[in-house]
Motif scaffolding. Sequence first.
Motif, PDB file in Angstrom:
ATOM      1  N   MET A  63       0.857  -1.185   0.000  1.00 23.85           N
ATOM      2  CA  MET A  63       0.000   0.000   0.000  1.00 23.85           C
ATOM      3  C   MET A  63       0.894   1.237   0.000  1.00 23.85           C
ATOM      4  O   MET A  63       1.851   1.320   0.772  1.00 23.85           O
ATOM      5  CB  MET A  63      -0.903   0.019   1.229  1.00 23.85           C
ATOM      6  CG  MET A  63      -1.922  -1.112   1.265  1.00 23.85           C
ATOM      7  SD  MET A  63      -3.049  -1.141  -0.138  1.00 23.85           S
ATOM      8  CE  MET A  63      -4.027   0.305   0.168  1.00 23.85           C
ATOM      9  N   VAL A  64       0.596   2.186  -0.886  1.00 21.78           N
ATOM     10  CA  VAL A  64       1.342   3.448  -0.956  1.00 21.78           C
ATOM     11  C   VAL A  64       0.351   4.605  -0.908  1.00 21.78           C
ATOM     12  O   VAL A  64      -0.850   4.424  -1.137  1.00 21.78           O
ATOM     13  CB  VAL A  64       2.205   3.534  -2.235  1.00 21.78           C
ATOM     14  CG1 VAL A  64       3.279   2.469  -2.244  1.00 21.78           C
ATOM     15  CG2 VAL A  64       1.366   3.430  -3.488  1.00 21.78           C
ATOM     16  N   ARG A  65       0.861   5.787  -0.620  1.00 25.73           N
ATOM     17  CA  ARG A  65       0.000   6.961  -0.507  1.00 25.73           C
ATOM     18  C   ARG A  65       0.323   7.928  -1.633  1.00 25.73           C
ATOM     19  O   ARG A  65       1.483   8.244  -1.879  1.00 25.73           O
ATOM     20  CB  ARG A  65       0.250   7.642   0.842  1.00 25.73           C
ATOM     21  CG  ARG A  65      -0.695   8.771   1.138  1.00 25.73           C
ATOM     22  CD  ARG A  65      -0.420   9.373   2.503  1.00 25.73           C
ATOM     23  NE  ARG A  65       0.843  10.088   2.529  1.00 25.73           N
ATOM     24  CZ  ARG A  65       1.001  11.356   2.131  1.00 25.73           C
ATOM     25  NH1 ARG A  65      -0.016  12.040   1.663  1.00 25.73           N
ATOM     26  NH2 ARG A  65       2.177  11.933   2.199  1.00 25.73           N
ATOM     27  N   ASN A  66      -0.714   8.410  -2.310  1.00 27.77           N
ATOM     28  CA  ASN A  66      -0.562   9.435  -3.328  1.00 27.77           C
ATOM     29  C   ASN A  66      -0.309  10.753  -2.593  1.00 27.77           C
ATOM     30  O   ASN A  66      -1.173  11.229  -1.856  1.00 27.77           O
ATOM     31  CB  ASN A  66      -1.837   9.516  -4.173  1.00 27.77           C
ATOM     32  CG  ASN A  66      -1.742  10.559  -5.259  1.00 27.77           C
ATOM     33  OD1 ASN A  66      -0.949  11.483  -5.177  1.00 27.77           O
ATOM     34  ND2 ASN A  66      -2.582  10.410  -6.270  1.00 27.77           N
ATOM     35  N   PRO A  67       0.878  11.373  -2.774  1.00 27.00           N
ATOM     36  CA  PRO A  67       1.183  12.584  -2.010  1.00 27.00           C
ATOM     37  C   PRO A  67       0.287  13.776  -2.369  1.00 27.00           C
ATOM     38  O   PRO A  67       0.077  14.663  -1.551  1.00 27.00           O
ATOM     39  CB  PRO A  67       2.638  12.870  -2.344  1.00 27.00           C
ATOM     40  CG  PRO A  67       2.953  12.081  -3.548  1.00 27.00           C
ATOM     41  CD  PRO A  67       1.981  10.955  -3.612  1.00 27.00           C
ATOM     42  N   ALA A  68      -0.260  13.783  -3.554  1.00 23.48           N
ATOM     43  CA  ALA A  68      -1.103  14.910  -3.971  1.00 23.48           C
ATOM     44  C   ALA A  68      -2.482  14.869  -3.308  1.00 23.48           C
ATOM     45  O   ALA A  68      -3.020  15.893  -2.905  1.00 23.48           O
ATOM     46  CB  ALA A  68      -1.257  14.921  -5.491  1.00 23.48           C
ATOM     47  N   THR A  69      -3.042  13.660  -3.207  1.00 21.04           N
ATOM     48  CA  THR A  69      -4.406  13.540  -2.683  1.00 21.04           C
ATOM     49  C   THR A  69      -4.481  12.885  -1.308  1.00 21.04           C
ATOM     50  O   THR A  69      -5.494  12.982  -0.629  1.00 21.04           O
ATOM     51  CB  THR A  69      -5.274  12.701  -3.646  1.00 21.04           C
ATOM     52  OG1 THR A  69      -4.745  11.381  -3.710  1.00 21.04           O
ATOM     53  CG2 THR A  69      -5.324  13.319  -5.018  1.00 21.04           C
ATOM     54  N   GLY A  70      -3.413  12.202  -0.905  1.00 23.39           N
ATOM     55  CA  GLY A  70      -3.426  11.483   0.358  1.00 23.39           C
ATOM     56  C   GLY A  70      -4.125  10.137   0.269  1.00 23.39           C
ATOM     57  O   GLY A  70      -4.252   9.429   1.257  1.00 23.39           O
ATOM     58  N   GLU A  71      -4.593   9.777  -0.907  1.00 23.51           N
ATOM     59  CA  GLU A  71      -5.331   8.528  -1.119  1.00 23.51           C
ATOM     60  C   GLU A  71      -4.385   7.324  -1.042  1.00 23.51           C
ATOM     61  O   GLU A  71      -3.272   7.349  -1.575  1.00 23.51           O
ATOM     62  CB  GLU A  71      -5.986   8.574  -2.503  1.00 23.51           C
ATOM     63  CG  GLU A  71      -6.697   7.312  -2.889  1.00 23.51           C
ATOM     64  CD  GLU A  71      -7.142   7.328  -4.350  1.00 23.51           C
ATOM     65  OE1 GLU A  71      -7.788   6.356  -4.749  1.00 23.51           O
ATOM     66  OE2 GLU A  71      -6.843   8.298  -5.072  1.00 23.51           O
ATOM     67  N   GLN A  72      -4.831   6.275  -0.368  1.00 27.35           N
ATOM     68  CA  GLN A  72      -4.067   5.028  -0.288  1.00 27.35           C
ATOM     69  C   GLN A  72      -4.389   4.185  -1.518  1.00 27.35           C
ATOM     70  O   GLN A  72      -5.551   3.990  -1.848  1.00 27.35           O
ATOM     71  CB  GLN A  72      -4.457   4.251   0.975  1.00 27.35           C
ATOM     72  CG  GLN A  72      -4.028   4.899   2.264  1.00 27.35           C
ATOM     73  CD  GLN A  72      -2.565   4.631   2.593  1.00 27.35           C
ATOM     74  OE1 GLN A  72      -1.972   3.694   2.094  1.00 27.35           O
ATOM     75  NE2 GLN A  72      -1.999   5.490   3.420  1.00 27.35           N
ATOM     76  N   ILE A  73      -3.358   3.705  -2.200  1.00 25.45           N
ATOM     77  CA  ILE A  73      -3.563   2.839  -3.355  1.00 25.45           C
ATOM     78  C   ILE A  73      -2.663   1.610  -3.224  1.00 25.45           C
ATOM     79  O   ILE A  73      -1.620   1.667  -2.572  1.00 25.45           O
ATOM     80  CB  ILE A  73      -3.297   3.564  -4.690  1.00 25.45           C
ATOM     81  CG1 ILE A  73      -1.889   4.169  -4.718  1.00 25.45           C
ATOM     82  CG2 ILE A  73      -4.329   4.625  -4.948  1.00 25.45           C
ATOM     83  CD1 ILE A  73      -1.507   4.784  -6.042  1.00 25.45           C
ATOM     84  N   LYS A  74      -3.083   0.530  -3.846  1.00 25.48           N
ATOM     85  CA  LYS A  74      -2.285  -0.691  -3.805  1.00 25.48           C
ATOM     86  C   LYS A  74      -1.345  -0.700  -5.008  1.00 25.48           C
ATOM     87  O   LYS A  74      -1.789  -0.583  -6.149  1.00 25.48           O
ATOM     88  CB  LYS A  74      -3.184  -1.915  -3.830  1.00 25.48           C
ATOM     89  CG  LYS A  74      -2.418  -3.210  -3.707  1.00 25.48           C
ATOM     90  CD  LYS A  74      -3.358  -4.385  -3.572  1.00 25.48           C
ATOM     91  CE  LYS A  74      -2.575  -5.674  -3.591  1.00 25.48           C
ATOM     92  NZ  LYS A  74      -2.344  -6.229  -2.279  1.00 25.48           N
ATOM     93  N   LYS A  75      -0.046  -0.832  -4.733  1.00 25.94           N
ATOM     94  CA  LYS A  75       0.952  -0.894  -5.799  1.00 25.94           C
ATOM     95  C   LYS A  75       1.308  -2.360  -6.008  1.00 25.94           C
ATOM     96  O   LYS A  75       1.628  -3.069  -5.052  1.00 25.94           O
ATOM     97  CB  LYS A  75       2.195  -0.097  -5.415  1.00 25.94           C
ATOM     98  CG  LYS A  75       3.203  -0.056  -6.520  1.00 25.94           C
ATOM     99  CD  LYS A  75       4.279   0.961  -6.270  1.00 25.94           C
ATOM    100  CE  LYS A  75       5.097   1.012  -7.542  1.00 25.94           C
ATOM    101  NZ  LYS A  75       6.433   1.319  -7.398  1.00 25.94           N
ATOM    102  N   PRO A  76       1.242  -2.844  -7.249  1.00 25.86           N
ATOM    103  CA  PRO A  76       1.542  -4.259  -7.494  1.00 25.86           C
ATOM    104  C   PRO A  76       3.027  -4.575  -7.267  1.00 25.86           C
ATOM    105  O   PRO A  76       3.862  -3.672  -7.224  1.00 25.86           O
ATOM    106  CB  PRO A  76       1.148  -4.461  -8.956  1.00 25.86           C
ATOM    107  CG  PRO A  76       1.130  -3.111  -9.553  1.00 25.86           C
ATOM    108  CD  PRO A  76       0.857  -2.138  -8.449  1.00 25.86           C
TER     109      PRO A  76
END
Length: 95
Positions: A63-76
């Motif tokens: 799991m990583v965080r998009n620094p622009a939006t703060g949204e958590q996304i799953k990185k493969p």
Amino acid sequence: MAKPMTKTQLVAALAEEMGSDKKTAGAALDGIVALITKEVGGGGAVTLPGVGKIYCRERPARMVRNPATGEQIKKPADKVVKMTIAKALKDSVND
């Protein structure tokens, strides 16, 4: 910090060290780069004596965080190229 050596400067220095022309030195450098790329790309490792070891490492999915939006996304899962520096090189820099 000094500027990094360019490929042209590296080829010229290699030609002088080898006692040959720049064309031969450039071909040698290109050949080494091609061999390293092929071996590491295939999952292997290459040890350059006195310099270090270049290898490929797999990173798990995370799991990583998009620094622009703060949204958590799953990185493969992916692969990264790593290099471990040889002790001889580290010691020569710190002398």
